[in-house]
Design a protein around this motif. Sequence first.
Motif, PDB file in Angstrom:
ATOM      1  N   GLN A  69       0.843  -1.197   0.000  1.00 19.83           N
ATOM      2  CA  GLN A  69       0.000   0.000   0.000  1.00 19.83           C
ATOM      3  C   GLN A  69       0.880   1.249   0.000  1.00 19.83           C
ATOM      4  OE1 GLN A  69      -2.918   1.449   3.278  1.00 19.83           O
ATOM      5  NE2 GLN A  69      -4.119   0.067   1.986  1.00 19.83           N
ATOM      6  N   ASN A  70       0.729   2.044  -1.029  1.00 16.61           N
ATOM      7  CA  ASN A  70       1.559   3.242  -1.187  1.00 16.61           C
ATOM      8  C   ASN A  70       0.745   4.300  -1.933  1.00 16.61           C
ATOM      9  OD1 ASN A  70       3.539   5.154  -1.561  1.00 16.61           O
ATOM     10  ND2 ASN A  70       5.019   3.766  -2.493  1.00 16.61           N
ATOM     11  N   PRO A  71       0.235   5.302  -1.223  1.00 15.68           N
ATOM     12  CA  PRO A  71       0.510   5.626   0.176  1.00 15.68           C
ATOM     13  C   PRO A  71      -0.248   4.721   1.147  1.00 15.68           C
ATOM     14  CG  PRO A  71      -1.165   7.095  -0.666  1.00 15.68           C
ATOM     15  CD  PRO A  71      -0.705   6.270  -1.847  1.00 15.68           C
ATOM     16  N   VAL A  72       0.229   4.676   2.371  1.00 15.27           N
ATOM     17  CA  VAL A  72      -0.509   4.027   3.444  1.00 15.27           C
ATOM     18  C   VAL A  72      -1.674   4.957   3.815  1.00 15.27           C
ATOM     19  CG1 VAL A  72      -0.415   3.178   5.813  1.00 15.27           C
ATOM     20  CG2 VAL A  72       1.557   2.882   4.286  1.00 15.27           C
ATOM     21  N   ILE A  73      -2.877   4.396   3.908  1.00 15.66           N
ATOM     22  CA  ILE A  73      -4.047   5.228   4.180  1.00 15.66           C
ATOM     23  C   ILE A  73      -4.800   4.703   5.409  1.00 15.66           C
ATOM     24  CG2 ILE A  73      -4.338   5.995   1.806  1.00 15.66           C
ATOM     25  CD1 ILE A  73      -6.474   3.877   1.418  1.00 15.66           C
ATOM     26  N   GLY A  74      -5.534   5.596   6.032  1.00 10.80           N
ATOM     27  CA  GLY A  74      -6.324   5.223   7.197  1.00 10.80           C
ATOM     28  C   GLY A  74      -7.350   6.303   7.496  1.00 10.80           C
ATOM     29  N   SER A  75      -8.256   6.005   8.412  1.00  7.91           N
ATOM     30  CA  SER A  75      -9.267   7.004   8.778  1.00  7.91           C
ATOM     31  C   SER A  75      -9.797   6.711  10.166  1.00  7.91           C
ATOM     32  CB  SER A  75     -10.431   6.995   7.776  1.00  7.91           C
ATOM     33  OG  SER A  75     -11.148   5.781   7.857  1.00  7.91           O
ATOM     34  N   GLY A  76     -10.321   7.769  10.818  1.00  7.61           N
ATOM     35  CA  GLY A  76     -11.029   7.611  12.075  1.00  7.61           C
ATOM     36  C   GLY A  76     -10.354   8.208  13.293  1.00  7.61           C
ATOM     37  N   PHE A  77      -9.171   8.827  13.144  1.00  8.18           N
ATOM     38  CA  PHE A  77      -8.515   9.402  14.310  1.00  8.18           C
ATOM     39  C   PHE A  77      -9.248  10.664  14.767  1.00  8.18           C
ATOM     40  CE2 PHE A  77      -6.544  11.992  11.005  1.00  8.18           C
ATOM     41  CZ  PHE A  77      -6.387  13.234  11.615  1.00  8.18           C
ATOM     42  N   LEU A  78      -9.028  11.038  16.015  1.00  8.19           N
ATOM     43  CA  LEU A  78      -9.608  12.246  16.578  1.00  8.19           C
ATOM     44  C   LEU A  78      -8.498  13.269  16.793  1.00  8.19           C
ATOM     45  CD1 LEU A  78     -12.115  13.667  17.795  1.00  8.19           C
ATOM     46  CD2 LEU A  78     -11.461  12.687  20.004  1.00  8.19           C
ATOM     47  N   GLY A  79      -8.547  14.365  16.041  1.00  7.24           N
ATOM     48  CA  GLY A  79      -7.497  15.373  16.149  1.00  7.24           C
ATOM     49  C   GLY A  79      -7.344  15.928  17.541  1.00  7.24           C
ATOM     50  N   ALA A  80      -8.465  16.111  18.254  1.00 11.07           N
ATOM     51  CA  ALA A  80      -8.415  16.698  19.587  1.00 11.07           C
ATOM     52  C   ALA A  80      -7.640  15.833  20.572  1.00 11.07           C
ATOM     53  CB  ALA A  80      -9.842  16.919  20.099  1.00 11.07           C
ATOM     54  N   ALA A  81      -7.527  14.531  20.287  1.00  8.08           N
ATOM     55  CA  ALA A  81      -6.795  13.641  21.187  1.00  8.08           C
ATOM     56  C   ALA A  81      -5.302  13.960  21.221  1.00  8.08           C
ATOM     57  CB  ALA A  81      -7.004  12.186  20.770  1.00  8.08           C
ATOM     58  N   GLY A 105      -4.002  16.971  21.374  1.00  9.37           N
ATOM     59  CA  GLY A 105      -3.710  18.246  21.998  1.00  9.37           C
ATOM     60  C   GLY A 105      -3.871  19.393  21.021  1.00  9.37           C
ATOM     61  N   GLU A 106      -3.537  20.597  21.489  1.00  8.45           N
ATOM     62  CA  GLU A 106      -3.789  21.795  20.685  1.00  8.45           C
ATOM     63  C   GLU A 106      -2.988  21.814  19.395  1.00  8.45           C
ATOM     64  OE1 GLU A 106      -3.822  26.664  21.222  1.00  8.45           O
ATOM     65  OE2 GLU A 106      -3.798  25.360  22.982  1.00  8.45           O
ATOM     66  N   LEU A 107      -1.767  21.259  19.402  1.00  7.62           N
ATOM     67  CA  LEU A 107      -0.960  21.228  18.181  1.00  7.62           C
ATOM     68  C   LEU A 107      -1.527  20.258  17.168  1.00  7.62           C
ATOM     69  CD1 LEU A 107       1.627  22.320  16.820  1.00  7.62           C
ATOM     70  CD2 LEU A 107       2.850  20.364  17.835  1.00  7.62           C
ATOM     71  N   GLY A 108      -2.223  19.237  17.660  1.00  6.22           N
ATOM     72  CA  GLY A 108      -2.774  18.223  16.767  1.00  6.22           C
ATOM     73  C   GLY A 108      -1.738  17.195  16.369  1.00  6.22           C
ATOM     74  N   PRO A 109      -2.121  16.228  15.532  1.00  8.55           N
ATOM     75  CA  PRO A 109      -1.177  15.206  15.081  1.00  8.55           C
ATOM     76  C   PRO A 109      -0.127  15.825  14.153  1.00  8.55           C
ATOM     77  CG  PRO A 109      -3.220  15.041  13.853  1.00  8.55           C
ATOM     78  CD  PRO A 109      -3.458  16.082  14.905  1.00  8.55           C
ATOM     79  N   THR A 110       1.067  15.329  14.218  1.00 12.03           N
ATOM     80  CA  THR A 110       2.159  15.886  13.416  1.00 12.03           C
ATOM     81  C   THR A 110       2.749  14.841  12.488  1.00 12.03           C
ATOM     82  OG1 THR A 110       3.929  15.331  14.977  1.00 12.03           O
ATOM     83  CG2 THR A 110       2.732  17.413  15.347  1.00 12.03           C
ATOM     84  N   ALA A 111       3.472  15.330  11.475  1.00 14.58           N
ATOM     85  CA  ALA A 111       4.173  14.428  10.563  1.00 14.58           C
ATOM     86  C   ALA A 111       5.176  13.569  11.325  1.00 14.58           C
ATOM     87  CB  ALA A 111       4.874  15.240   9.477  1.00 14.58           C
ATOM     88  N   GLY A 118       1.854  18.946   9.536  1.00 18.51           N
ATOM     89  CA  GLY A 118       1.373  17.675   9.004  1.00 18.51           C
ATOM     90  C   GLY A 118      -0.110  17.477   9.222  1.00 18.51           C
ATOM     91  N   TRP A 119      -0.757  18.431   9.909  1.00 22.99           N
ATOM     92  CA  TRP A 119      -2.208  18.367  10.115  1.00 22.99           C
ATOM     93  C   TRP A 119      -2.856  19.376   9.183  1.00 22.99           C
ATOM     94  CZ3 TRP A 119      -5.373  19.999  15.053  1.00 22.99           C
ATOM     95  CH2 TRP A 119      -6.629  19.380  15.021  1.00 22.99           C
TER      96      TRP A 119
END
Length: 575
Positions: A133-145, A147-153, A211-212
Amino acid sequence: MLSLPLSRFFPAFLCVLASFSWQSAGAAEAAGQVFHNARIYTLNAAQPWADTLAIADDAIVYVGDYAGAAAYIDADTRQTDLGGKMMLPGFIDTHMHVGDTIPYIFAAALGPGMSPDEAIATIARHATAYPEQNPVIGSGFLGAAFGELGPTAADLDRAVPDRPAIMFDEGFHSAWINSRAMALVGLDADTADPVPGVHYYKRYPDGTPTGWLIEGAAFNWVSEKLEVTTADSLEAGASEFLGTLSAMGITAAFDAGMIDGGEKTLALFERLVAEQRLPLRVVGSLYVNTVQKLATAAVDLADLNARFNSEFFDVRTLKVSLDGTVEAQTAFMLEPYLKPAGHLAQPLVPPQEATAAVVRAAADNIDVHLHTLGDGAVRLGLDMVEQARRSHPDTHSRFTLCHVQIVNPADVPRFGELGVIAQSTPSWYVYDDIALEFLGEERLQQHYPLRSIAAGGARITLGSDYPASWIGLDGLNPLFNIEMALTRRPPGDPDFIPQPRASEVISLSQAIRGYTLDAAYQLHLEDDIGSLEVGKQADLVVLSDNLFELDPYAIHRARVVLTMVNGRVVYTAAE
C-alpha cells in the motif's frame, strides 16, 4: 476491515416470471413472488399493517391479507412464509458517502477513542500488513486527542517512515500526513493556506506545516497527488462494500459527495449500473466546499446530471458544506468557542456567494443539501432557504440541512416554517465530552433537537454519514441508528448518561419514517419507494424481529434476513 464479499449477496437474483402492467380493479395479474405470514409495517397511513405482499416483476401489486392474495397466485408464483418476521420498506440512508467509502475499505481502521500512541501503533501494524500500500491510508482518528498542536508528521513518521502516509479524521474534515507525503507533494513553509483560517495547514511558529491539514481545500489536492484513489482500489473496495450495504437492508442512499476519486469514481458507478452490479439506488450530488466550486456549481451539476441520470445512479443535488466539525474546531458557531478561548470559526464558503448558489438552484428546481453542524451554520442555512423561497416561491426544490448538531432554540421552529428537512446521524448521539469542553454546557443542551423540530412540522430523516463514524461499521447500520435515535445512548446501554437533551428522543415510528418514507421524500423518490403500497417499486427488508415488540435497547440486535431491490433479492442471511 469489511469482509463481506459481494458474491455472497448475489447467489441468484430472483427470477420474476410475470411482466408487470397496471391492472384495473378485478383484473389481477399473477405475481412472481408472494410473501405471507409477515408483520408488514407499510408506512401507508391508509393501511399501516398487513400480512401479505405480492410482487410482479419489479413492483408491488398487492398488499393485504393472504385470502385477498389468492387472485394473484398461480402455479408459477413463488410463495414465502416469513413465519411472523417483520417486513419494512427498504432502508434509505439519507446522508453517506458510498463513493468515498469504497477507496478506504482496506485502510487502517482508527477510532476516535484511541490515544495518540494507540493510533500510531494501529497504523504501524497496518503498514506492516499491507507492504504494497503506497501511500498508506487510514481514517477515524480524533485530532483533539493529540492536543492543541494536533497530530504531526513526526508522529506519523513513527508508524510509517519508509513511504507516504495519509490519515483522515473521524469526520473527514482534516487529514494527517507524514514527512514522506509532505515532501512528495511539495508542502512546505512557502505553501499558502488555501483559505487562511478556514481551509489551512496547521503550522509551527516558523511557518513550517506540522502535518495536520484542516478542511478539504487543504487536503483534497494532497490526496489527489498521492493517488489515494485508483481504479483498482475502487473495484476491490466495491466488491467488499456493496454487499455490506445490502446485508444491512440499505436499498437506497443519498451520496453527499463523491470527492476523492473524481472521474474514476463516476466511471466505476457508471460501469456498476451497466453491469447490473449496483444493489441499491444512489442519488448523487455535486459537492461544493470552496468559493471556486460555487462559481461553476450550476453548470457543473447540469453536466453531471446529463451524464448520470439512470434509475440506480442519478446525480442531481447541490451539496454545499457551510462548516466543519466541533472536534476540528471548524464548526461555525454564533458565539466563540470556550476552548480555544475566543476562537470563532468562519463558514467554509462565503455566505453571499453560497446564498446566490442556493437561490440559483431554487430557480432551476434543484434540490439542495447543506452541511450545517454548528448553530451559526444552521442559522445561515435557514437564512439561505428563506431567501431562496422568497425569490422563487413556486420552486420544486427540496432543502435539507444535514447534521444539525447544535441548533439555537430560536431557529428550531424555522425548519417547519420554511419546509426544511432536518437530516441527522443518531450513531453520533453519545455524550459529547468534546463539545462540553469546547462549547460549554448551555450549547451541549442544544444538540440534535429532533423531537422539537418534528413537533414544529418539519420532516426529519436519518443516515450514517459513513465513513464518518464514531462507532465503526456499526455506525452504518440503520438498526443501530434507529435505536440511538430513541435512546441517545450507546447501543444496548440504558445506564449510560444520555446525550442532552434526553427529551429530544424521537419515537420508533418517527425513526422508521426517517429511514423510509420521509427519506424517500428527501430524495424526491416518495412516489416510487419509501412505503409498501401497490404500484411502488419492490424495495423492502425483512427483519428477524418486530421492532415494535423489542425493548428499545435491543433494536440493534435485530438481524436483516432478506433485502430486495426492484423485485430482486440482493441479500439473504445464512441459516
